[in-house]
Design a protein around this motif. Structure first.
Motif, PDB file in Angstrom:
ATOM      1  N   PHE A 150       9.972   0.092  -0.937  1.00 29.92           N
ATOM      2  CA  PHE A 150       9.406  -0.923   0.233  1.00 29.92           C
ATOM      3  C   PHE A 150       9.031  -0.250   1.396  1.00 29.92           C
ATOM      4  O   PHE A 150       8.526  -0.520   2.453  1.00 29.92           O
ATOM      5  N   LEU A 151       8.580   1.014   1.449  1.00 30.38           N
ATOM      6  CA  LEU A 151       7.639   1.705   2.163  1.00 30.38           C
ATOM      7  C   LEU A 151       6.418   1.639   2.011  1.00 30.38           C
ATOM      8  O   LEU A 151       5.827   1.889   0.904  1.00 30.38           O
ATOM      9  N   PRO A 152       5.450   1.513   2.804  1.00 28.35           N
ATOM     10  CA  PRO A 152       3.654   1.300   2.465  1.00 28.35           C
ATOM     11  C   PRO A 152       3.311   2.617   2.145  1.00 28.35           C
ATOM     12  O   PRO A 152       3.706   3.693   2.550  1.00 28.35           O
ATOM     13  N   LYS A 153       2.474   2.599   0.849  1.00 27.76           N
ATOM     14  CA  LYS A 153       2.193   3.523   0.080  1.00 27.76           C
ATOM     15  C   LYS A 153       0.694   3.473  -0.145  1.00 27.76           C
ATOM     16  O   LYS A 153       0.224   2.277  -0.539  1.00 27.76           O
ATOM     17  N   PHE A 154      -0.240   4.442   0.181  1.00 30.07           N
ATOM     18  CA  PHE A 154      -1.824   4.208  -0.141  1.00 30.07           C
ATOM     19  C   PHE A 154      -1.872   3.863  -1.633  1.00 30.07           C
ATOM     20  O   PHE A 154      -2.964   3.004  -2.049  1.00 30.07           O
ATOM     21  N   PRO A 182      -2.365   6.599   6.233  1.00 35.35           N
ATOM     22  CA  PRO A 182      -2.611   4.935   5.667  1.00 35.35           C
ATOM     23  C   PRO A 182      -1.841   4.570   4.375  1.00 35.35           C
ATOM     24  O   PRO A 182      -1.775   5.520   3.588  1.00 35.35           O
ATOM     25  N   PRO A 183      -1.796   3.348   4.536  1.00 35.73           N
ATOM     26  CA  PRO A 183      -2.003   2.203   5.412  1.00 35.73           C
ATOM     27  C   PRO A 183      -1.004   1.999   6.459  1.00 35.73           C
ATOM     28  O   PRO A 183      -1.330   1.043   7.032  1.00 35.73           O
ATOM     29  N   GLY A 184      -0.118   2.823   6.604  1.00 31.76           N
ATOM     30  CA  GLY A 184       0.926   2.535   7.695  1.00 31.76           C
ATOM     31  C   GLY A 184       0.467   2.633   8.994  1.00 31.76           C
ATOM     32  O   GLY A 184       0.889   1.672   9.776  1.00 31.76           O
ATOM     33  N   LEU A 193       2.320  -5.983   2.828  1.00 23.70           N
ATOM     34  CA  LEU A 193       2.816  -6.488   1.366  1.00 23.70           C
ATOM     35  C   LEU A 193       2.033  -5.747   0.353  1.00 23.70           C
ATOM     36  O   LEU A 193       2.526  -5.504  -0.689  1.00 23.70           O
ATOM     37  N   ILE A 194       0.716  -5.699   0.336  1.00 24.93           N
ATOM     38  CA  ILE A 194       0.050  -5.200  -0.922  1.00 24.93           C
ATOM     39  C   ILE A 194       0.189  -3.612  -0.997  1.00 24.93           C
ATOM     40  O   ILE A 194      -0.117  -3.098  -1.872  1.00 24.93           O
ATOM     41  N   SER A 195       1.034  -2.909  -0.035  1.00 22.31           N
ATOM     42  CA  SER A 195       1.124  -1.629  -0.071  1.00 22.31           C
ATOM     43  C   SER A 195       2.650  -1.266  -0.498  1.00 22.31           C
ATOM     44  O   SER A 195       2.846  -0.116  -0.380  1.00 22.31           O
ATOM     45  N   ILE A 196       3.432  -2.179  -0.939  1.00 19.56           N
ATOM     46  CA  ILE A 196       4.612  -1.897  -1.411  1.00 19.56           C
ATOM     47  C   ILE A 196       4.650  -2.226  -2.862  1.00 19.56           C
ATOM     48  O   ILE A 196       4.010  -2.884  -3.403  1.00 19.56           O
ATOM     49  N   GLU A 197       5.516  -1.398  -3.548  1.00 19.81           N
ATOM     50  CA  GLU A 197       5.749  -1.331  -4.974  1.00 19.81           C
ATOM     51  C   GLU A 197       6.155  -2.883  -5.537  1.00 19.81           C
ATOM     52  O   GLU A 197       5.403  -3.126  -6.626  1.00 19.81           O
TER      53      GLU A 197
END
Length: 234
Positions: free
Chosen positions: A211-215, A14-16, A48-52
């Motif tokens: 730009f990779l989604p991260k929790f 998550p969240p991927g 969007l809200i999961s990337i730096e």
């Protein structure tokens, strides 16, 4: 190979995985266009809200305060930011504590620690006070305020202490993203405060992995959104 490993990990965890599920719903849903649109919109929002960069964009308006160089005041106040079930301090509170300790080392002013107990746990104030003592702050310089449950109550109960002690001006130590709201609430009580922000969440340094989604980014972005909602009712 390293990037591929990071990429696959970001999709599985998550969240991927949520983004993948939403996109699968959008692909498989052939008839109901609204559901398809909602799934795509949800996938985009979560991404969007999961990337730096987006996380930093959300925090930018909140983290505008800078610490004052002139630390002329009557006392320091450190606001609690949460504890874990065993009574240990969470990351926000630890960062606030150490910033407050730095101010204490510079000024030797009395330190008010503010934060109550939730669900029978040790109060934030008591946990912060204990660690300050272990760091070498004199017990007589620490004042505990353990009734408050939120920032509004922090301001109210601290202002009561300040009236009793005749403190007029405080150095306010809290997380940078929380400072705007905290300063407004403290000023409503009639106290004069000098902001001393800690615990900055912006990184301002990006690469392809940003730009990779991260929790962690998802959680921080959620915290920023919650802060904006709280500011609406201050």
């Amino acid at each position: 190979m390293f990037f591929l490993k990071k990429f696959l990990t970001s999709l599985i965890l998550p969240p991927g995985i949520l983004i993948i599920i939403f996109l699968l719903i959008a692909v498989l849903e052939k008839k109901r266009k609204f559901i398809r649109f909602l799934a795509i919109l949800s996938a985009l929002f979560v991404y969007l809200i999961s990337i730096e960069p987006v996380k930093d964009l959300l925090f930018y308006p909140l983290e505008r305060h800078k610490a004052f160089e002139e630390l002329n005041a009557d006392a320091i106040v450190i606001l609690g930011g949460g504890t874990y079930s065993v009574g240990s301090l969470n990351e926000d509170t630890l960062n606030r504590l150490f910033a407050g300790y730095v101010v204490y080392k510079k000024t030797k002013l009395p330190v008010i620690v503010s934060g109550g107990a939730i669900e029978g746990k040790i109060s934030e104030a008591a946990a912060i006070a204990q660690m300050l003592k272990e760091l070498g702050v004199e017990s007589g310089k620490i004042i505990e305020e353990s009734k408050s449950k939120d920032t509004s109550q922090n301001a109210f109960y601290v202002s009561e202490i300040c009236r009793q002690k005749n403190f007029k001006k405080l150095i306010l130590v809290t997380s940078a993203y929380h400072m705007k709201r905290a300063e407004k609430l403290f000023k409503k009580t009639g106290l004069n405060v000098l902001p001393y922000p800690a615990d900055f969440k912006k990184s301002n340094h990006y690469n392809i992995y940003s730009f990779l989604p991260k929790f962690s980014n998802f959680a921080l972005s959620s915290k920023a959104i919650r802060e904006y909602l709280a500011l609406l009712i201050v």
